[in-house]
Design a protein around this motif. Structure first.
Motif, mmCIF file in Angstrom:
data_model
loop_
_atom_site.group_PDB
_atom_site.id
_atom_site.type_symbol
_atom_site.label_atom_id
_atom_site.label_comp_id
_atom_site.label_asym_id
_atom_site.label_seq_id
_atom_site.Cartn_x
_atom_site.Cartn_y
_atom_site.Cartn_z
ATOM 1 N N LEU A 71 0.825 -1.207 0.000
ATOM 2 C CA LEU A 71 0.000 0.000 0.000
ATOM 3 C C LEU A 71 0.859 1.259 0.000
ATOM 4 O O LEU A 71 0.531 2.254 -0.646
ATOM 5 N N GLY A 72 1.970 1.219 0.744
ATOM 6 C CA GLY A 72 2.876 2.359 0.751
ATOM 7 C C GLY A 72 3.415 2.655 -0.626
ATOM 8 O O GLY A 72 3.501 3.819 -1.051
ATOM 9 N N SER A 73 3.782 1.610 -1.348
ATOM 10 C CA SER A 73 4.300 1.795 -2.702
ATOM 11 C C SER A 73 3.259 2.437 -3.608
ATOM 12 O O SER A 73 3.577 3.323 -4.414
ATOM 13 N N ILE A 74 1.982 2.041 -3.448
ATOM 14 C CA ILE A 74 0.912 2.597 -4.274
ATOM 15 C C ILE A 74 0.698 4.080 -3.974
ATOM 16 O O ILE A 74 0.745 4.939 -4.872
ATOM 17 N N LEU A 75 0.470 4.403 -2.707
ATOM 18 C CA LEU A 75 0.118 5.781 -2.343
ATOM 19 C C LEU A 75 1.289 6.737 -2.508
ATOM 20 O O LEU A 75 1.154 7.825 -3.075
ATOM 21 N N ILE A 76 2.454 6.341 -1.999
ATOM 22 C CA ILE A 76 3.612 7.232 -2.066
ATOM 23 C C ILE A 76 4.058 7.419 -3.508
ATOM 24 O O ILE A 76 4.300 8.541 -3.964
ATOM 25 N N GLY A 77 4.145 6.319 -4.243
ATOM 26 C CA GLY A 77 4.600 6.417 -5.623
ATOM 27 C C GLY A 77 3.700 7.287 -6.476
ATOM 28 O O GLY A 77 4.167 8.130 -7.248
ATOM 29 N N ALA A 78 2.379 7.108 -6.348
ATOM 30 C CA ALA A 78 1.440 7.888 -7.157
ATOM 31 C C ALA A 78 1.471 9.362 -6.784
ATOM 32 O O ALA A 78 1.392 10.241 -7.648
ATOM 33 N N CYS A 79 1.599 9.648 -5.499
ATOM 34 C CA CYS A 79 1.604 11.043 -5.052
ATOM 35 C C CYS A 79 2.879 11.752 -5.514
ATOM 36 O O CYS A 79 2.833 12.874 -6.029
ATOM 37 N N LEU A 80 4.030 11.111 -5.362
ATOM 38 C CA LEU A 80 5.287 11.710 -5.809
ATOM 39 C C LEU A 80 5.299 11.893 -7.321
ATOM 40 O O LEU A 80 5.785 12.905 -7.835
ATOM 41 N N ALA A 81 4.740 10.930 -8.058
ATOM 42 C CA ALA A 81 4.679 11.053 -9.511
ATOM 43 C C ALA A 81 3.817 12.239 -9.923
ATOM 44 O O ALA A 81 4.141 12.962 -10.868
ATOM 45 N N GLY A 82 2.715 12.452 -9.196
ATOM 46 C CA GLY A 82 1.843 13.574 -9.509
ATOM 47 C C GLY A 82 2.509 14.912 -9.270
ATOM 48 O O GLY A 82 2.347 15.854 -10.055
ATOM 49 N N ILE A 83 3.279 15.023 -8.198
ATOM 50 C CA ILE A 83 4.009 16.263 -7.919
ATOM 51 C C ILE A 83 5.114 16.469 -8.950
ATOM 52 O O ILE A 83 5.283 17.568 -9.498
ATOM 53 N N ALA A 84 5.863 15.409 -9.235
ATOM 54 C CA ALA A 84 6.986 15.504 -10.172
ATOM 55 C C ALA A 84 6.527 15.959 -11.548
ATOM 56 O O ALA A 84 7.174 16.793 -12.192
ATOM 57 N N GLU A 85 5.397 15.430 -12.004
ATOM 58 C CA GLU A 85 4.891 15.805 -13.325
ATOM 59 C C GLU A 85 4.538 17.285 -13.390
ATOM 60 O O GLU A 85 4.820 17.966 -14.386
ATOM 61 N N GLN A 86 3.935 17.806 -12.322
ATOM 62 C CA GLN A 86 3.501 19.201 -12.347
ATOM 63 C C GLN A 86 4.657 20.191 -12.294
ATOM 64 O O GLN A 86 4.616 21.238 -12.935
ATOM 65 N N ILE A 87 5.686 19.874 -11.507
ATOM 66 C CA ILE A 87 6.802 20.823 -11.370
ATOM 67 C C ILE A 87 7.967 20.461 -12.276
ATOM 68 O O ILE A 87 9.033 21.078 -12.200
ATOM 69 N N ASP A 88 7.760 19.461 -13.150
ATOM 70 C CA ASP A 88 8.759 19.066 -14.151
ATOM 71 C C ASP A 88 10.079 18.642 -13.508
ATOM 72 O O ASP A 88 11.148 19.190 -13.780
ATOM 73 N N VAL A 89 9.970 17.657 -12.636
ATOM 74 C CA VAL A 89 11.126 17.076 -11.957
ATOM 75 C C VAL A 89 11.013 15.555 -12.069
ATOM 76 O O VAL A 89 9.903 15.009 -12.070
#
Length: 324
Positions: free
Chosen positions: A237-255
């Motif tokens: 569950l940690g991999s699902i929630l953390i990974g998806a949230c970090l991916a969403g932030i990274a995409e928006q700020i282009d990192v």
């Protein structure tokens, strides 16, 4: 931040007067005064959320045509808003072309033929909205939170209620005390995962409440087992929630974030013990706090994104570039 992005996405040839509201209650007041013939409505808001606004519009029979623009992209969220009378649903941040096509398809925008000069339409400048760093990061986190919540909803087969994220700069000791106060001695298990990218680094910390883990296992179709079985479930569950949230932030700020493997930080312990086990190497942290609550279940997960104090300068640059 959300309103600024949305106003910028509106077609320049749409001859409308724009009224803004910071929450659902303000929106209803404006609509009652005739200032909301067309409403672009968020779902996750303070005071009164978008679902409540849609319910009140229906109950009061107010003549507003609503397009929902939200980071909560769960299939169930989209079904519910259409059931409550919304005409369309657009994911945040709104794509200008998608917004334009939606307005045209609903008969709300009638573009002039390309061969005809556009006249009589007032020019619309960028909104003079003062957006501070904390508010902007909150909105970026809100969009990322919604994507992670949608993934969690599919995995567990539930509807996830999403909050407005909290963003604060803490001394690490202050964060420790704040968490200890909110958890009130509950026994917890925690998964952590480090991340780094373009001078931005930190740790994601996902807290599970031990009294709820049997229900988590049931939703996943697993039988409550040993501590090692439970640890595997929490890491998944940690991999699902953390990974998806970090991916969403990274995409928006282009990192592009490099992420470590999720690790079990502690099991069946208290916040004080967790912080002793994870003695951080920095003094201050920029903390984004998100609490996912599962509807119709006594179940919630607390996600903390903890950025190092040395990351704040680069993160600020990225956020200001996004705002401009």
């Amino acid at each position: 931040m959300a309103r600024k992005q949305l106003i910028r996405a509106l077609p320049l040839d749409w001859p409308v007067h724009i009224t803004q509201a910071t929450n659902g209650e303000e929106a209803l007041q404006a609509i009652r005064q005739g200032q909301g013939q067309v409403v672009l409505l968020d779902l996750t808001m303070p005071v009164m959320d978008g679902y409540q606004v849609l319910s009140r519009l229906r109950a009061e029979r107010l003549p507003a045509r609503v397009i929902v623009v939200s980071g909560d992209v769960q299939e169930e969220a989209q079904r519910r808003v259409h059931e409550l009378g919304a005409l369309a649903f657009i994911h945040k941040p709104a794509d200008p072309d998608e917004l334009r096509e939606t307005l045209i398809s609903l008969g709300l925008l009638h573009p002039a033929p390309s061969t005809s000069p556009v006249s009589g339409i007032p020019l619309r400048s960028d909104p003079d909205l003062r957006v501070n760093f904390r508010d902007a990061l909150r909105e970026v986190s809100n969009v990322a939170m919604g994507r992670a919540g949608a993934l969690l909803a599919r995995v567990l087969g539930v509807f996830v209620q999403l909050p407005v994220p909290n963003v604060n700069l803490f001394e690490v000791s202050e964060l420790h005390m704040a968490l200890a106060d909110t958890q009130r001695g509950e026994r917890l298990s925690a998964v952590c995962q480090g991340f780094i990218g373009e001078s931005i680094a930190g740790e994601a910390l996902l807290l599970f409440h031990d009294a709820e883990n049997a229900e988590v296992a049931r939703l996943l179709g697993r039988q409550p087992g040993s501590d090692s079985d439970e640890a595997e479930m929490l890491l998944d569950l940690g991999s699902i929630l953390i990974g998806a949230c970090l991916a969403g932030i990274a995409e928006q700020i282009d990192v592009r974030f490099s992420q470590g493997h999720p690790q079990l930080l502690g099991q069946h312990t208290c916040v004080e013990r967790l912080f002793r086990l994870n003695n951080r190497r920095w003094r201050k942290t920029l903390a984004v706090e998100i609490s996912y609550t599962i509807e119709d279940h006594n179940l919630h997960f607390d996600l903390l994104l903890l950025f190092t104090e040395t990351s704040i300068a680069r993160l600020t640059q990225k956020i200001h570039y996004l705002m401009d």
